[in-house]
Motif scaffolding. Structure first.
Motif, mmCIF file in Angstrom:
data_model
loop_
_atom_site.group_PDB
_atom_site.id
_atom_site.type_symbol
_atom_site.label_atom_id
_atom_site.label_comp_id
_atom_site.label_asym_id
_atom_site.label_seq_id
_atom_site.Cartn_x
_atom_site.Cartn_y
_atom_site.Cartn_z
ATOM 1 N N TRP A 168 0.842 -1.202 0.000
ATOM 2 C CA TRP A 168 0.000 0.000 0.000
ATOM 3 C C TRP A 168 0.879 1.256 0.000
ATOM 4 C CZ3 TRP A 168 -1.181 3.626 4.044
ATOM 5 C CH2 TRP A 168 -2.244 4.468 3.726
ATOM 6 N N ALA A 169 1.936 1.236 0.858
ATOM 7 C CA ALA A 169 2.810 2.410 0.968
ATOM 8 C C ALA A 169 3.478 2.710 -0.367
ATOM 9 C CB ALA A 169 3.864 2.170 2.040
ATOM 10 N N ILE A 170 3.921 1.655 -1.075
ATOM 11 C CA ILE A 170 4.656 1.898 -2.320
ATOM 12 C C ILE A 170 3.717 2.322 -3.444
ATOM 13 C CG2 ILE A 170 6.069 0.793 -4.095
ATOM 14 C CD1 ILE A 170 7.428 -0.698 -1.804
ATOM 15 N N THR A 171 2.562 1.695 -3.531
ATOM 16 C CA THR A 171 1.619 2.120 -4.587
ATOM 17 C C THR A 171 1.166 3.556 -4.349
ATOM 18 O OG1 THR A 171 -0.035 0.920 -3.336
ATOM 19 C CG2 THR A 171 0.663 -0.060 -5.417
ATOM 20 N N LEU A 172 1.141 3.963 -3.102
ATOM 21 C CA LEU A 172 0.706 5.319 -2.770
ATOM 22 C C LEU A 172 1.712 6.358 -3.265
ATOM 23 C CD1 LEU A 172 -1.830 6.032 -1.112
ATOM 24 C CD2 LEU A 172 -0.304 6.506 0.801
ATOM 25 N N HIS A 173 2.993 5.977 -3.238
ATOM 26 C CA HIS A 173 4.038 6.941 -3.594
ATOM 27 C C HIS A 173 4.450 6.871 -5.056
ATOM 28 C CE1 HIS A 173 4.882 8.756 0.243
ATOM 29 N NE2 HIS A 173 4.606 7.588 0.781
ATOM 30 N N GLY A 174 4.079 5.849 -5.749
ATOM 31 C CA GLY A 174 4.476 5.762 -7.156
ATOM 32 C C GLY A 174 3.359 5.125 -7.954
ATOM 33 N N THR A 175 3.545 5.046 -9.222
ATOM 34 C CA THR A 175 2.528 4.447 -10.070
ATOM 35 C C THR A 175 2.852 3.009 -10.393
ATOM 36 O OG1 THR A 175 3.725 5.497 -11.863
ATOM 37 C CG2 THR A 175 1.631 6.512 -11.208
ATOM 38 N N ASP A 176 4.124 2.626 -10.164
ATOM 39 C CA ASP A 176 4.577 1.292 -10.555
ATOM 40 C C ASP A 176 4.192 0.262 -9.506
ATOM 41 O OD1 ASP A 176 5.762 -0.815 -11.711
ATOM 42 O OD2 ASP A 176 7.837 -0.203 -11.260
#
Lengths: 447, 216
Positions: B68-76
């Motif tokens: 969740w944290a990574i999808t929130l900060h990027g589109t990949d």
């Protein structure tokens, strides 16, 4: 030969042994009895020499003073079986432990195989040689530990209350086994507070009191304990706690069946053989052990809720299992705040029992009897309408027993007690009803 | 004649170590998935059903929150997915180590390869006392309940107390080891050599290569 004590001096909060001379018979089974705290355990530990303890005088095992020997050669002379079955193994299985012990003795492989085979046959432990030791019962663990000692082949075996947490059948089996070992020439000393089952096996009965060892006549083992008055006809008690079609057991074995039973108000003594299920019943009554059926206090059905323990509670058998904190002082004030009156009462009790200067030390440095005292002071300070006590007098001397009995009697004006005990003397003339648990059933005795 | 006993404890530990290192750097989701699958099959084969449940649930929150944290900060989302499965793969390897590696055999092998016996047997005592320590936690909570106070599993009091109780057992354990003849620094006989299985090592190497050839 055998075990000789010469002018033995040892200090533990003051002198415990002061110039003790004694010889335990060789090739015989000696039962060593005495109150907990009298120093039975300490004496066995001194003889074995596995714990660092400073003493004066001499301890000769088969004529040899092993004080400065390496542990290895001590272990060849003396085998020791401990009270707690859980804390005496290093390895996961009995086979592993046997290998560990004999490797420690630096034996060659052929000798190891031979000694292990003999010990396992003698100890009758083939069945659980490769089982995880954790999965064995207390009795099986003690048999496993005994097997290790047999493999190490020490001529002297010391047993420190080895049956304290063992069911009666296993206990009898082990005592018979020890008899056989005595017959093949082992010198056995067994510290024990429960003298039943030794009548046919023991060669000597020795009591330890005030740092002195005295031989008692063997007939002591066969005499029946005297009768105590545990019932009062005019007690005027009324039903308090109802067991309604209760069935309760342990390890798939039914221990108690009570179709319709009432415990009454006042002071009730509950007796029964070892392992008959008294402790299990008390745990079930405070809803800490599963059972079938219903239990009611007054007309209220009981369930395991925190609120229940404001009304009734249990003082458990093993005092260390009652402690939540680390020091006596914290332990006495744990829980809901106490009134000034109760706190004063606690202080007086501590002073009377000689515990005032130990309040801020560790609970784990106290003797078993002292732990029991702290436990009882803590539990009797609580304001509950029904208090269950499991073996409250174990390890206490008569003065302490009298003190707590008086306290119980004073509280009994407003509260009710159910007391499980092997020691009936302190309750003589105090107990108002006597109930026995035998063959799964509760029944009233006398009255 | 020296009896020898073969063990795969070392081989399995090494395989797990190498795989852990590999997935720390690899970006292959397929490899992670393959490892999770293999680990699950292994746990099933060893009938370690509780561990399977742990495998399913324990990494869920950390894995999901990383995702969740990574999808929130990027589109990949590929990188997010990678970290998600990697968290699961780490847990899977850890559980295989717990269930599959016989620590006693591993430590005894290490002892025969010059690790201090004091360390080896001390550690074995601790490992075998763990179930009792868990039992002690339950006992303390019960003791508190009997005094009308509920101690929650996250209460620090329980753990402080358990540490003290375990320390009070130390003397008893040392005494018990002495009673069974253990002497610090003394010579101990070695009746059976503990040999790390060669076949096992080959099998571990083969599995590692196969995984890398087939999955990547």
């Amino acid at each position: 030969m055998g075990i000789e004590l010469k002018k033995l001096r040892f200090q533990r909060d003051g002198p415990l042994f002061d110039g003790l001379d004694f010889a335990f018979a060789t090739g015989a089974m000696t039962v060593l009895t005495g109150d907990s705290g009298s120093g039975k355990s300490t004496l066995l530990n001194l003889i074995a020499g596995f714990a660092p303890m400073m003493y004066e005088g001499k301890i000769l095992v088969n004529g040899h003073d092993n004080r400065d020997d390496a542990m290895q050669s001590k272990a060849r002379q003396v085998g020791m079986l401990f009270q707690n079955p859980d804390q005496q193994f290093t390895m996961r299985t009995l086979r592993g432990e046997l290998n560990f012990a004999l490797e420690n003795l630096n034996l060659p492989a052929e000798a190891m195989v031979k000694q292990i085979r003999q010990a396992v046959a003698l100890g009758e432990t083939t069945a659980f040689l490769d089982r995880d030791l954790q999965t064995l019962s207390g009795g099986e663990k003690q048999r496993a530990a005994l097997t290790v000692l047999l493999a190490m082949d020490a001529p002297v075996l010391l047993l420190d209350e080895p049956f304290a947490s063992i069911d009666p059948a296993s206990r009898q089996q082990l005592i018979t086994k020890l008899g056989h070992l005595r017959d093949v020439g082992k010198t056995i000393v067994i510290a024990e507070h429960d003298l039943s089952d030794y009548a046919d096996v023991a060669d000597e009965l020795v009591s330890l009191k005030n740092g002195r060892l005295t031989r008692l006549p063997l007939s002591t083992l066969t005499t029946i304990p005297t009768h105590f008055q545990l019932t009062q006809t005019n007690a005027g008690t009324k039903p308090l706690f109802h067991l309604d079609h209760v069935i309760c057991g342990q390890n798939r074995q039914v221990l108690i069946r009570a179709a319709d039973w009432h415990f009454n108000t006042g002071i009730t003594t509950l007796t029964g053989a070892n392992g008959s299920g008294k402790s299990t019943l008390l745990r079930a009554m405070v809803q800490l052990h599963p059972y079938q059926g219903r239990m009611l206090l007054g007309d209220r059905r009981l369930r395991r809720r925190q609120r229940l323990f404001q009304t009734m509670t249990l003082a458990v058998q093993d005092a260390t299992k009652q402690f939540v904190t680390l020091t006596p002082a914290d332990e006495l004030k744990f829980g809901s705040p106490l009134t000034a009156e109760v706190r004063e009462r606690q202080q007086n009790a501590l002073e009377y029992l000689g515990l005032a200067d130990k309040q801020n030390g560790s609970l784990y440095h106290l003797s078993d009897g002292q732990k029991k005292m702290i436990q009882l002071i803590a539990m009797l300070s609580l304001d509950r309408s029904f208090l269950l006590l499991d073996e409250p007098f174990s390890g206490l001397d008569e003065r302490a027993c009298a003190f707590f009995t008086k306290w119980i009697q004073e509280k009994a004006v407003e509260e009710s007690f159910l007391i499980v005990t092997h020691r009936l003397a302190p309750l003589a003339g105090v107990s108002q009803q006597h109930v026995q648990l035998a063959d799964q059933h509760l029944q009233v005795v006398g009255g | 004649m020296m009896v020898s006993k073969k063990t795969n404890a070392l081989n399995l530990s090494l395989l797990i170590l190498v795989l852990t290192l590999e997935i720390s750097f690899s970006h292959s989701v397929k490899l992670d998935l393959a490892l999770i699958g293999l680990a699950a099959a292994f746990l099933l084969w060893r009938r370690a059903f509780k561990s399977l449940v742990v495998l399913a649930l324990l990494p869920l929150i950390p894995a999901a929150s990383t995702y969740w944290a990574i999808t929130l900060h990027g589109t990949d989302t590929t990188y997010a997915l990678l970290l998600f499965v990697r968290t699961y793969a780490f847990t899977a390897l850890g559980l295989v180590f717990l269930v599959g590696v016989d620590l006693e055999a591993l430590l005894l092998w290490l002892e025969q390869h010059k690790l201090s016996p004091n360390f080896v047997y001390g550690l074995l005592v601790v490992i075998h006392a763990l179930p009792q320590i868990i039992h002690e936690v339950a006992a303390i909570r019960e003791a508190s309940l009997l005094r009308g106070q509920k101690l929650h599993p996250w209460s620090p009091m329980i753990y402080v107390k358990v540490i003290f109780v375990a320390m009070s057992w130390q003397d008893q354990y040392v005494k018990a080891m002495y009673a069974h003849g253990y002497t610090e620094g003394a010579a101990r006989s070695v009746p059976r050599a503990i040999v790390s299985s060669r076949c096992g090592l080959m099998a571990a190497a083969a599995l590692f290569l196969l995984l890398n050839v087939l999955v990547r």
